[in-house]
Write an enzyme that holds these catalytic residues in place. Structure first.
Site, short mmCIF file in Angstrom:
data_model
loop_
_atom_site.label_atom_id
_atom_site.label_comp_id
_atom_site.label_asym_id
_atom_site.label_seq_id
_atom_site.Cartn_x
_atom_site.Cartn_y
_atom_site.Cartn_z
N SER A 1 -5.81 6.72 6.03
CA SER A 1 -5.05 5.59 6.55
C SER A 1 -5.96 4.71 7.41
O SER A 1 -6.95 4.19 6.93
CB SER A 1 -3.83 6.10 7.31
OG SER A 1 -2.90 5.08 7.54
N ASP B 1 1.42 5.15 -3.02
CA ASP B 1 1.35 4.56 -1.68
C ASP B 1 1.91 3.14 -1.74
O ASP B 1 1.47 2.32 -2.55
CB ASP B 1 -0.10 4.54 -1.20
CG ASP B 1 -0.23 4.33 0.30
OD1 ASP B 1 0.60 3.59 0.87
OD2 ASP B 1 -1.17 4.87 0.90
N HIS C 1 2.33 7.34 0.88
CA HIS C 1 1.21 7.28 1.81
C HIS C 1 0.93 8.66 2.41
O HIS C 1 -0.23 9.00 2.69
CB HIS C 1 1.52 6.28 2.93
CG HIS C 1 0.39 6.08 3.88
ND1 HIS C 1 -0.84 5.58 3.48
CD2 HIS C 1 0.27 6.30 5.22
CE1 HIS C 1 -1.66 5.51 4.53
NE2 HIS C 1 -1.00 5.93 5.59
#
Length: 338
Positions: free
Chosen positions: A129, A284, A313
């Site tokens: 991330s 995602d 995600h």
């Protein structure tokens, strides 16, 4: 007692033009640096996460094995341990905390790596991330130093769609009257709960919810139980100004936004000479695989390997699905052996 150390950076002039005075970089290391100083791995933290929340990918027998490697986990500015709105003294505290970019974060991490340990080469930089955004930045800012990068479920530049998603998160948090423009005396819990609800629609995929994995896979009793227990439980312990500071960093992530590349994104990608394994989450919603495809197409030694998961995600962390952890770990093992 704190389980981390502090690197004193002094006064750091930021890309925003402000000065982060008395800047502090919190970090933790796992394993030992060998005599030749060639076994170092940098593993930055993610949005709202701290070093302990990176530990799911570190352990004996794993790719990030502290018996083999010296693993450094630097805490991102704004996460409450490194310099943040919540721990910076006036007048730069709380709502006055300056905007810190991903570039600023990595430049300070570079100082830690080189000034404290004299490390000249990094075996790997890896992250999930916002940790992936820092990983891309390492590759573009210090190509002569980084041998391999493995960004997963992240991007080299925040997309316009991702920016808009974060605007919704920000609006939900700051709409709470208790927020008081960032000068609150108590945490704006209504705003934090609202933020969590907005986030819940994005962190996991549509198929995740269709398959009821919040119940069947994570053991929650109902959807509402999941929204409160997982999502509200994730954000309520965090400081609101800290979350907004890291959100600003996220929105302004761009490996080309510096004098070296002058906004030329393709040039910055082309400068990443490290062997790269880019792993987007297949489902995602805000770091979609097509963005990663574009990035890989402009990098000289990069492979695209999507994580085949319906966990959205969160296929990339923080260690919630064992099958995804195994996929990432095995990919990192192969990369480190290459």
């Amino acid at each position: 007692m704190a389980d981390y150390d502090i690197f004193e950076l002094g006064n750091v002039v930021l890309q925003s033009g402000a000065t982060l005075r008395g800047a502090k970089l919190a970090y933790k290391t796992y394993g030992r640096l060998n005599a030749s100083k060639d076994n170092a791995i940098v593993y930055p933290t993610w949005y709202s996460g701290q070093h302990t929340e990176n530990e799911w990918l570190i352990g004996p027998g794993m790719a990030l094995d502290p018996e083999k490697y010296f693993i450094l986990v630097p805490n991102m500015f704004g996460n409450g341990l490194s310099s943040s709105p919540s721990n910076t003294p006036p007048p730069w505290d709380r709502a006055r905390f300056p905007g810190v970019t991903v570039h600023d974060n990595v430049a300070c991490q570079y100082r830690l790596v080189t000034e404290k340990w004299g490390i000249e080469r990094l075996r790997l930089v890896v992250g999930w991330s916002m940790g992936a955004q820092q990983t891309f930045e390492w590759g573009a800012a210090y190509p002569q130093m980084v041998e391999r990068i493995a960004p997963f479920c992240g991007s080299a530049r925040t997309s316009r769609h991702n920016f808009v998603f974060l605007e919704g998160v920000k609006a939900a948090l700051t709409a709470d009257d208790a927020f008081q423009g960032g000068w609150y005396e108590r945490q704006p819990t209504k705003g934090l709960r609202a933020m969590a609800r907005v986030y819940a629609g994005w962190g996991f995929s549509r198929t995740f919810y269709r398959e009821r994995l919040d119940i069947e896979g994570m053991g929650f009793a109902s959807l509402e139980d999941f929204l409160v227990g997982f999502w509200e439980g994730l954000f309520l312990p965090r400081d609101a100004n800290n979350l907004l500071a890291m959100l600003w960093t996220w929105q302004h992530a761009d490996i080309s936004a510096n004098p070296r590349y002058g906004g030329n994104f393709e040039m910055a990608l082309g400068a990443i000479t490290a062997r790269a394994l880019v792993m987007p989450g297949q489902t995602d919603l805000y770091f979609p695989p097509e963005d990663s495809e574009y990035e890989v197409a402009h990098m000289p030694d990069a492979e695209l390997r999507p994580i085949p998961s319906i966990w959205g995600h969160c296929a990339g962390g923080p260690g919630v699905n064992p099958a995804d952890v195994k996929f990432i770990d095995e990919a990192l093992k192969a990369l480190l052996q290459s």
